[in-house]
Design a protein around this motif. Sequence first.
Motif: not given
Length: 293
Positions: A216-245
């Motif tokens: 639901n966070a991916i579906l309804y939240l367009n602003d990345q600054a509003k993402h909860p921890i599970q979405v940020v976790l996905r960014q770290y796991i799949f993108r690695g620390n090169a694009q983590a924010g």
Amino acid sequence: MRPPWMERPTIAGRTLKFVVLTAITLAVLYPFGLALGTSLTGREESIANGGSYVLLPLHPTLEAYKVVLSGGAVTRAVLISISITVIGTAASLLCTVFLGYALSRRGMLFGKPILLMVLATFLFTPGMIPSYLMVKELGMIDTYQALIVPVLVNAFNVVVVRAFFQNLPEELFEAARMDGAGEWRMLWRIALPLSKAVIAVVGLFYAVSYWNTFFNAILYLNDQAKHPIQVVLRQYIFRGNAQAGADIAVISNLPAASVQMAVLIIALIPIIIVYPFLQKYFTKGVLTGAIKG
């Protein structure tokens, strides 16, 4: 003659049960231990192990946790998830208790049609597109309300709470009614104090659901600054620390695996801490309400 499952287990049976339960426990704990050990691994030790995961680091360090909690994307996401979990769980518990209590009382106006509507949600669930259009029409796109309102009440939890309330002694309510108590007073003074177990378990179900909010966070939240921890976790796991924010400049000197596993552990710790305190309520809270109801 008692059925076989009521007989005292043999030594071979107890041994087999011990072996099976031990294997299951190790299978569950090993990935968690591997993630925890890797998150505590420093750069030198990670290089010595070829950059792979480490179960028992020789020189554990908390550098990865200091980095990800230094005020960047992870810290913000954790605070967002905590806020959503606390507010959502409180609101869901309030609505579920009110609805479950109302449906448990005899003679409630339109009680059966409302109960059938609740049960119908088990069979007929809205798809992704109708849900998105409804959230959009209500003006909740890119707001935290979109993560709470659509899942505010769970039908299964309502059924469990209703069944638990139904199994409370009716004599207590009759005595309170003779003393002039109304439904609100009976709810707060009788039903709720006797229902701590089911409320604790249902509250845990809601809390886990809100904390693990991802799709639901991916579906309804367009602003990345509003993402909860599970979405940020996905960014770290799949993108690695090169694009983590925002933390990219700080974590460049740490092993990617250590940073990723540190974020993973941070996402798991709150639920792991809460579970032991509520475990004693599970049998009484869920099985009593579900089976007797």
